[in-house]
Design a protein around this motif. Structure first.
Motif, mmCIF file in Angstrom:
data_model
loop_
_atom_site.group_PDB
_atom_site.id
_atom_site.type_symbol
_atom_site.label_atom_id
_atom_site.label_comp_id
_atom_site.label_asym_id
_atom_site.label_seq_id
_atom_site.Cartn_x
_atom_site.Cartn_y
_atom_site.Cartn_z
ATOM 1 N N PRO A 280 12.433 -3.920 11.121
ATOM 2 C CA PRO A 280 11.200 -4.560 10.640
ATOM 3 C C PRO A 280 11.421 -5.647 9.585
ATOM 4 O O PRO A 280 10.911 -5.562 8.459
ATOM 5 C CB PRO A 280 10.415 -3.377 10.061
ATOM 6 C CG PRO A 280 11.484 -2.457 9.547
ATOM 7 C CD PRO A 280 12.635 -2.585 10.522
ATOM 8 N N TYR A 281 12.171 -6.666 9.980
ATOM 9 C CA TYR A 281 12.357 -7.824 9.116
ATOM 10 C C TYR A 281 11.438 -8.966 9.580
ATOM 11 O O TYR A 281 11.005 -9.001 10.728
ATOM 12 C CB TYR A 281 13.812 -8.313 9.159
ATOM 13 C CG TYR A 281 14.809 -7.399 8.496
ATOM 14 C CD1 TYR A 281 15.007 -7.440 7.119
ATOM 15 C CD2 TYR A 281 15.577 -6.502 9.236
ATOM 16 C CE1 TYR A 281 15.938 -6.615 6.497
ATOM 17 C CE2 TYR A 281 16.506 -5.669 8.627
ATOM 18 C CZ TYR A 281 16.680 -5.736 7.255
ATOM 19 O OH TYR A 281 17.595 -4.916 6.641
ATOM 20 N N GLU A 316 9.285 -5.089 3.565
ATOM 21 C CA GLU A 316 7.858 -5.337 3.326
ATOM 22 C C GLU A 316 7.053 -4.092 3.683
ATOM 23 O O GLU A 316 6.102 -3.730 2.987
ATOM 24 C CB GLU A 316 7.388 -6.529 4.165
ATOM 25 C CG GLU A 316 5.918 -6.841 4.011
ATOM 26 C CD GLU A 316 5.482 -8.032 4.841
ATOM 27 O OE1 GLU A 316 4.278 -8.116 5.156
ATOM 28 O OE2 GLU A 316 6.343 -8.894 5.170
ATOM 29 N N CYS A 317 7.431 -3.438 4.783
ATOM 30 C CA CYS A 317 6.865 -2.145 5.154
ATOM 31 C C CYS A 317 8.012 -1.299 5.690
ATOM 32 O O CYS A 317 8.604 -1.647 6.707
ATOM 33 C CB CYS A 317 5.767 -2.304 6.212
ATOM 34 S SG CYS A 317 5.119 -0.732 6.833
ATOM 35 N N SER A 318 8.333 -0.224 5.002
ATOM 36 C CA SER A 318 9.444 0.617 5.449
ATOM 37 C C SER A 318 8.964 1.825 6.232
ATOM 38 O O SER A 318 9.781 2.537 6.827
ATOM 39 C CB SER A 318 10.278 1.088 4.248
ATOM 40 O OG SER A 318 9.574 2.057 3.495
ATOM 41 N N TYR A 329 0.901 -3.596 12.433
ATOM 42 C CA TYR A 329 2.287 -3.131 12.543
ATOM 43 C C TYR A 329 2.316 -1.617 12.345
ATOM 44 O O TYR A 329 1.488 -1.058 11.629
ATOM 45 C CB TYR A 329 3.189 -3.758 11.470
ATOM 46 C CG TYR A 329 3.184 -5.267 11.427
ATOM 47 C CD1 TYR A 329 4.208 -6.019 12.011
ATOM 48 C CD2 TYR A 329 2.160 -5.963 10.777
ATOM 49 C CE1 TYR A 329 4.213 -7.395 11.961
ATOM 50 C CE2 TYR A 329 2.156 -7.353 10.726
ATOM 51 C CZ TYR A 329 3.181 -8.061 11.320
ATOM 52 O OH TYR A 329 3.171 -9.428 11.268
ATOM 53 N N TYR A 330 3.293 -1.000 12.988
ATOM 54 C CA TYR A 330 3.625 0.375 12.619
ATOM 55 C C TYR A 330 5.139 0.492 12.580
ATOM 56 O O TYR A 330 5.822 0.182 13.570
ATOM 57 C CB TYR A 330 3.055 1.417 13.590
ATOM 58 C CG TYR A 330 3.167 2.810 12.999
ATOM 59 C CD1 TYR A 330 2.170 3.298 12.177
ATOM 60 C CD2 TYR A 330 4.300 3.598 13.202
ATOM 61 C CE1 TYR A 330 2.272 4.550 11.592
ATOM 62 C CE2 TYR A 330 4.423 4.843 12.611
ATOM 63 C CZ TYR A 330 3.405 5.316 11.806
ATOM 64 O OH TYR A 330 3.531 6.539 11.199
ATOM 65 N N VAL A 331 5.660 0.917 11.426
ATOM 66 C CA VAL A 331 7.096 1.158 11.268
ATOM 67 C C VAL A 331 7.297 2.668 11.241
ATOM 68 O O VAL A 331 6.853 3.349 10.312
ATOM 69 C CB VAL A 331 7.638 0.514 9.982
ATOM 70 C CG1 VAL A 331 9.135 0.802 9.842
ATOM 71 C CG2 VAL A 331 7.381 -0.987 9.976
ATOM 72 N N SER A 332 7.948 3.183 12.272
ATOM 73 C CA SER A 332 8.139 4.628 12.393
ATOM 74 C C SER A 332 9.377 5.081 11.635
ATOM 75 O O SER A 332 10.403 4.398 11.626
ATOM 76 C CB SER A 332 8.263 5.021 13.872
ATOM 77 O OG SER A 332 8.543 6.400 14.002
#
Length: 356
Positions: A280-281, A316-318, A329-332
């Motif tokens: 997620p960059y 930005e979102c981990s 966005y969803y970062v799992s």
């Protein structure tokens, strides 16, 4: 790489000294305890050199579990002894607690055992995350989508465990399944010997996936063949369309410095566009390309606290839901895990999304 090598060695030396002065036993027993700890860590380098692939499968599996778990044990022991040393400096912890004290050693052992038993139980409890997605673009119907990332199947996530996860996915009766990379942990050997591709063939819905960085460690040609055998639609800088209304774009992992830009892959903005991008960059680029939703993984959110603080600072979102303009966005944090099977302050999860 220098820090990766130097910091654990310093930590091992620090812990070895504490073990030596704390345990009220003979010198040879102290040496044996320290040697077990050092060897557990050093086995990591055998894994990096591919030595595990030459071991019997059950031996390699145990060796992998021990050496990767040792990293987390090392981290928590260092934090604990640093806290005790700090307490001693400010006269809150008596010096006698840390020297020739069998009761203190036993207390530390019980505490560490409790922490990591909890971490393992929490890892095995897969969390079902619900996500609601709304489209302003026309859809053929509402879609139920199961999303996951970072399965890391291999030595420590064997076929039996994979089967349990896939049963969870089938139970949702989804229209399709999305996997955002790192299905493979690193070695193809346990995957091939256990014929794990056969498990994926049990899935009742189409599966779309992108590559992660660990597929590059395993070897991209081998990983691609595995995806093909498993019946997974692998998207490498390409797009698939579902029912003429949902576009699924799979990006090559950023390990490939020559992968296409996301704007080159989003060809029809009339379709609800989902991007699978393992790491997620550069989230702003999906927003600029007009992407509706992006699924990522990779971070594991650090797996254990306080590493989660580091990933939260880097990305930005981990982990979790995020929004930039009209792009969701969803970062799992991943359904599987790399290394020791512990979740402390984070969770192993899969996402069940409804697209309206």
């Amino acid at each position: 790489m220098l820090l990766f090598l130097l910091l654990p060695l310093v930590a091992i030396g620090y812990l070895a000294w504490h073990v030596w002065v704390m345990l009220p036993v003979s010198a040879w027993i102290k040496c044996a305890v320290i040697a077990v700890g050092v060897l557990s860590f050093l086995m990591l380098f055998l894994n990096f050199r591919g030595v595990f692939d030459d071991m019997p499968l059950f031996v390699a599996r145990w060796a992998y579990e021990i050496c990767t778990s040792s990293l987390f044990v090392l981290l928590y022991l260092v934090m604990l002894f640093l806290a005790l040393d700090l307490g001693r400096l400010v006269h809150l912890v008596p010096k006698s607690l840390l020297y020739q004290n069998g009761y203190a050693a036993l207390g530390i052992f019980v505490f560490m055992l409790a922490v990591f038993v909890y971490g393992n139980v929490h890892y095995n409890n897969k969390v079902r995350v619900e996500l609601d997605l709304k489209s302003e673009k026309p859809l053929a119907k509402d879609y139920k989508i199961v999303m996951a990332s970072d399965l890391h199947i291999g030595y420590h996530n064997p076929r039996k465990e994979l089967a349990r996860w896939l049963d969870m996915m089938n139970a949702e009766d989804p229209d399709f399944i999305l996997i955002a990379g790192d299905i493979i942990d690193g070695s193809m050997r346990p995957i091939m010997e256990e014929r794990m591709a056969e498990e994926f063939q049990r899935l009742k819905a189409p599966v779309y996936a992108c590559l992660g960085n660990h597929e590059f460690y395993a070897g991209v040609p081998e990983a691609q063949q595995f995806y093909k055998d498993a019946g997974i639609h692998l998207l490498v800088d390409e797009m698939a369309v579902v029912d003429s209304c949902v576009a699924i774009v799979g990006r090559d992992d950023r390990t490939n410095m020559r992968r296409k830009a996301v704007k080159e892959l989003v060809s029809d903005k009339r379709l609800f566009t989902i991007v699978l991008d393992h790491q997620p960059y550069d989230l702003d680029r999906a927003e600029a390309a007009g992407v509706d939703f992006q699924l990522s993984g990779h971070t594991h959110r650090g797996q254990v606290w306080p590493i989660s603080w580091i990933t939260d600072a880097i990305y930005e979102c981990s982990w979790g839901s995020h929004r930039r303009g009209s792009t969701r966005y969803y970062v799992s944090s991943g359904i599987g895990i790399w290394g020791g099977k512990f979740r402390i302050g984070t969770q192993s999860e899969y996402v069940v999304a409804t697209l309206h």
